[in-house]
Write an enzyme that holds these catalytic residues in place. Sequence first.
Site, PDB file in Angstrom:
ATOM      1  N   ASN A   7      18.357 -12.779 -41.143  1.00  0.00           N
ATOM      2  CA  ASN A   7      16.993 -12.467 -40.736  1.00  0.00           C
ATOM      3  C   ASN A   7      16.143 -12.060 -42.314  1.00  0.00           C
ATOM      4  O   ASN A   7      16.214 -11.165 -42.594  1.00  0.00           O
ATOM      5  CB  ASN A   7      16.754 -11.095 -39.936  1.00  0.00           C
ATOM      6  CG  ASN A   7      15.178 -10.926 -39.680  1.00  0.00           C
ATOM      7  OD1 ASN A   7      14.236 -11.569 -39.999  1.00  0.00           O
ATOM      8  ND2 ASN A   7      15.154  -9.920 -38.406  1.00  0.00           N
ATOM      9  N   LYS A  14      18.098  -9.058 -43.554  1.00  0.00           N
ATOM     10  CA  LYS A  14      18.965  -8.352 -42.646  1.00  0.00           C
ATOM     11  C   LYS A  14      20.030  -9.226 -42.278  1.00  0.00           C
ATOM     12  O   LYS A  14      19.790 -10.325 -41.948  1.00  0.00           O
ATOM     13  CB  LYS A  14      18.420  -7.770 -41.473  1.00  0.00           C
ATOM     14  CG  LYS A  14      17.478  -6.774 -41.584  1.00  0.00           C
ATOM     15  CD  LYS A  14      16.807  -6.065 -40.311  1.00  0.00           C
ATOM     16  CE  LYS A  14      15.545  -5.262 -40.597  1.00  0.00           C
ATOM     17  NZ  LYS A  14      14.595  -5.519 -39.849  1.00  0.00           N
ATOM     18  N   ARG A  91      17.125 -16.332 -38.201  1.00  0.00           N
ATOM     19  CA  ARG A  91      15.787 -16.216 -37.246  1.00  0.00           C
ATOM     20  C   ARG A  91      14.586 -16.964 -37.884  1.00  0.00           C
ATOM     21  O   ARG A  91      14.298 -16.640 -39.255  1.00  0.00           O
ATOM     22  CB  ARG A  91      15.619 -14.491 -37.271  1.00  0.00           C
ATOM     23  CG  ARG A  91      14.300 -14.139 -36.645  1.00  0.00           C
ATOM     24  CD  ARG A  91      14.118 -12.767 -36.634  1.00  0.00           C
ATOM     25  NE  ARG A  91      12.934 -12.646 -36.040  1.00  0.00           N
ATOM     26  CZ  ARG A  91      11.623 -11.574 -36.437  1.00  0.00           C
ATOM     27  NH1 ARG A  91      12.099 -10.830 -37.607  1.00  0.00           N
ATOM     28  NH2 ARG A  91      10.723 -11.456 -35.776  1.00  0.00           N
ATOM     29  N   HIS A 180       9.019 -12.422 -30.687  1.00  0.00           N
ATOM     30  CA  HIS A 180       9.909 -11.424 -30.071  1.00  0.00           C
ATOM     31  C   HIS A 180      10.978 -12.260 -28.722  1.00  0.00           C
ATOM     32  O   HIS A 180      11.320 -11.475 -27.909  1.00  0.00           O
ATOM     33  CB  HIS A 180       9.627  -9.917 -29.597  1.00  0.00           C
ATOM     34  CG  HIS A 180       8.852  -9.155 -30.572  1.00  0.00           C
ATOM     35  ND1 HIS A 180       7.905  -8.307 -30.157  1.00  0.00           N
ATOM     36  CD2 HIS A 180       9.299  -8.902 -32.026  1.00  0.00           C
ATOM     37  CE1 HIS A 180       7.544  -7.631 -31.424  1.00  0.00           C
ATOM     38  NE2 HIS A 180       8.468  -7.918 -32.458  1.00  0.00           N
ATOM     39  N   GLY A 210       8.992  -1.954 -31.082  1.00  0.00           N
ATOM     40  CA  GLY A 210       9.357  -1.356 -32.287  1.00  0.00           C
ATOM     41  C   GLY A 210       8.121  -1.280 -33.177  1.00  0.00           C
ATOM     42  O   GLY A 210       7.093  -0.730 -32.710  1.00  0.00           O
ATOM     43  N   GLY A 212       6.518  -3.748 -34.547  1.00  0.00           N
ATOM     44  CA  GLY A 212       5.546  -4.512 -33.849  1.00  0.00           C
ATOM     45  C   GLY A 212       6.186  -4.311 -32.142  1.00  0.00           C
ATOM     46  O   GLY A 212       7.054  -3.894 -32.031  1.00  0.00           O
ATOM     47  N   ARG A 241      -0.460  -2.324 -36.691  1.00  0.00           N
ATOM     48  CA  ARG A 241      -1.517  -3.490 -36.227  1.00  0.00           C
ATOM     49  C   ARG A 241      -2.324  -2.877 -35.101  1.00  0.00           C
ATOM     50  O   ARG A 241      -2.079  -2.377 -33.921  1.00  0.00           O
ATOM     51  CB  ARG A 241      -0.705  -4.647 -35.562  1.00  0.00           C
ATOM     52  CG  ARG A 241       0.100  -5.292 -36.651  1.00  0.00           C
ATOM     53  CD  ARG A 241       0.675  -6.525 -36.082  1.00  0.00           C
ATOM     54  NE  ARG A 241       1.754  -7.004 -37.041  1.00  0.00           N
ATOM     55  CZ  ARG A 241       2.992  -7.409 -36.620  1.00  0.00           C
ATOM     56  NH1 ARG A 241       3.425  -7.118 -35.334  1.00  0.00           N
ATOM     57  NH2 ARG A 241       3.976  -7.591 -37.349  1.00  0.00           N
ATOM     58  N   GLY A 333      11.362   1.780 -27.343  1.00  0.00           N
ATOM     59  CA  GLY A 333      11.664   1.737 -26.030  1.00  0.00           C
ATOM     60  C   GLY A 333      13.029   2.263 -25.696  1.00  0.00           C
ATOM     61  O   GLY A 333      13.381   2.633 -24.837  1.00  0.00           O
ATOM     62  N   ASN A 335      14.647   4.512 -27.370  1.00  0.00           N
ATOM     63  CA  ASN A 335      14.850   5.855 -27.973  1.00  0.00           C
ATOM     64  C   ASN A 335      13.873   6.917 -27.508  1.00  0.00           C
ATOM     65  O   ASN A 335      14.173   8.217 -27.693  1.00  0.00           O
ATOM     66  CB  ASN A 335      15.013   5.948 -29.205  1.00  0.00           C
ATOM     67  CG  ASN A 335      16.163   5.102 -30.144  1.00  0.00           C
ATOM     68  OD1 ASN A 335      17.355   5.494 -29.494  1.00  0.00           O
ATOM     69  ND2 ASN A 335      15.939   4.264 -30.815  1.00  0.00           N
ATOM     70  N   GLU A 385      18.957  -8.988 -30.808  1.00  0.00           N
ATOM     71  CA  GLU A 385      18.457 -10.367 -31.137  1.00  0.00           C
ATOM     72  C   GLU A 385      19.566 -11.208 -31.978  1.00  0.00           C
ATOM     73  O   GLU A 385      19.617 -12.441 -32.009  1.00  0.00           O
ATOM     74  CB  GLU A 385      17.266 -10.293 -32.001  1.00  0.00           C
ATOM     75  CG  GLU A 385      16.109  -9.724 -31.110  1.00  0.00           C
ATOM     76  CD  GLU A 385      15.018  -8.980 -32.052  1.00  0.00           C
ATOM     77  OE1 GLU A 385      15.193  -7.976 -32.527  1.00  0.00           O
ATOM     78  OE2 GLU A 385      13.822  -9.493 -32.194  1.00  0.00           O
TER      79      GLU A 385
HETATM   80  P1  AMP Z   1      12.355  -0.868 -34.572  1.00  0.00           P
HETATM   81  O1  AMP Z   1      10.956  -1.752 -35.340  1.00  0.00           O
HETATM   82  O2  AMP Z   1      12.703  -1.605 -33.590  1.00  0.00           O
HETATM   83  O3  AMP Z   1      13.296  -0.652 -35.811  1.00  0.00           O
HETATM   84  O4  AMP Z   1      11.375   0.366 -34.123  1.00  0.00           O
HETATM   85  C1  AMP Z   1      10.800   1.300 -34.945  1.00  0.00           C
HETATM   86  C2  AMP Z   1      10.225   2.377 -34.217  1.00  0.00           C
HETATM   87  O5  AMP Z   1      10.885   3.058 -33.385  1.00  0.00           O
HETATM   88  C3  AMP Z   1       9.409   3.492 -35.343  1.00  0.00           C
HETATM   89  O6  AMP Z   1       8.041   3.559 -34.815  1.00  0.00           O
HETATM   90  C4  AMP Z   1      10.531   4.616 -34.970  1.00  0.00           C
HETATM   91  O7  AMP Z   1       9.653   5.855 -34.982  1.00  0.00           O
HETATM   92  C5  AMP Z   1      10.605   4.322 -33.254  1.00  0.00           C
HETATM   93  N1  AMP Z   1      11.689   5.216 -32.880  1.00  0.00           N
HETATM   94  C6  AMP Z   1      13.025   5.116 -33.614  1.00  0.00           C
HETATM   95  N2  AMP Z   1      13.804   6.204 -32.995  1.00  0.00           N
HETATM   96  C7  AMP Z   1      13.009   7.069 -32.317  1.00  0.00           C
HETATM   97  C8  AMP Z   1      13.194   8.155 -31.415  1.00  0.00           C
HETATM   98  N3  AMP Z   1      13.972   8.701 -31.255  1.00  0.00           N
HETATM   99  N4  AMP Z   1      11.933   8.343 -30.592  1.00  0.00           N
HETATM  100  C9  AMP Z   1      10.685   7.757 -30.788  1.00  0.00           C
HETATM  101  N5  AMP Z   1      10.439   6.749 -31.382  1.00  0.00           N
HETATM  102  C10 AMP Z   1      11.747   6.400 -32.204  1.00  0.00           C
END
Ligand code: AMP
Length: 402
Positions: A7, A14, A91, A180, A210, A212, A241, A333, A335, A385
């Site tokens: 990616n 990555k 990707r 996505h 995430g 995004g 954004r 979503g 976590n 993904e």
């Molecule tokens: P991603 O782009 O999928 O890596 O997601 C990144 C986002 O996930 C960031 O805003 C992080 O703060 C959020 N995130 C990761 N762990 C947690 C958590 N335990 N609680 C709330 N947000 C989280």
Amino acid sequence: MNILVLNCGSSSIKYQFFDMDKEVALAKGMISRIGMTGAVLTHKPFDRKEVKVSGEILDHIVATSYVISILLSANHGVIKDKSEIHAVGHRVVHGGEQFTQSVLITDEVMSEIRNLIDLAPLHNPHNLRGIQACNKTLPNIPQVAVFDTAFHCMMPPTAYIYGIPHVLYKKYGIRRYGFHGTSHFYVSERAAELLGKPLNQLKMATCHLGNGASISAVNRGISIDTSMGFTPLEGLLMGTRSGDMDPAIILHIMGREELSLHEANTLMNKHSGMIGISGVSSDMREIIDAANAGHTNAKLALDIYCYRLKKYIGGYAMAMGGLDAIVFTAGIGENSPLVRELTCQGLDFIGVELDKEKNSTAIGKEMIISSDSSRIKVLAIPTNEELVIARDTKDIINGIIK
Ligand code: AMP
């Protein structure tokens, strides 16, 4: 069959290396700060500790050779010879209207991806750079492109045509594409498996939250609408954004602040959303901490985030004529029990009952988090993904996808 999944971003790559006979990741990692000082490779073999390697990594060609070297290294590697890399899956963010499924990369495919740079100037050039780098570092090894947009290719025109003169769609391809896609596809399939029902009998709202963020209406396995649009800027509130807003606002601000196109683009993509509203951070963990500590605008950003998501879920339930499941995935979503709780709050009237206990324990793992009696099921599912890319790559190499 061993497959390397890449990616490639502007200054990062990555990667995951899969043994696809067993469907397991043998190693994963990331190179950051490509072309800058302080470039570093972080590598984690499945059975050993994570290692970091610094180096002068000037471009994507050097970066891919670092990835290959560490996969082969005596201490941190997982293979003994380059020939054990049987294919590479990439990707690719934008497949336009022409790429409705994954494809074997040929010179023609590369030039078509290049032609799409106009639609995805921030992504496709770097994806292409990764492909070109592998042409040099892994010559004669088949490469496959898996597109973020492909899963949304069955959207009807009612979902993808904007309310602007139709000639602009014809002339410039201005329409909703959605992104996505591999994630929405993966979690919708997993959700059907967890629910023990065929995917083609389920109506789902899949929420990829995430940095995004996007939501898709997945009706019987087909994405019939999604919140990201012509670019990833549209839809939900995101880390940096803006998501949906009156387009006249941009023109108004450009006039008042005398912003160039580039500056306006940066404002909407990099300084808006959660960071823009809260002034605290784009990171949801920091927003939640600040909100808990009484920071008014962090609380406001969090509330807007969940309110907008709730509105989209409602809209998609109407669009599909029903809803069987809401699926949460990606960093937030997967976590954040709080975001899931605030989003589902007040939805009991349509049959959503979150189980608080289950919701609080579903952190980074697959779980049904609604109560047994909930008519609409709620699930938390870590996305994967890279696995989708590796599976498609394998299927193309084996001639299953033509
Ligand atoms: P991603 O782009 O999928 O890596 O997601 C990144 C986002 O996930 C960031 O805003 C992080 O703060 C959020 N995130 C990761 N762990 C947690 C958590 N335990 N609680 C709330 N947000 C989280």
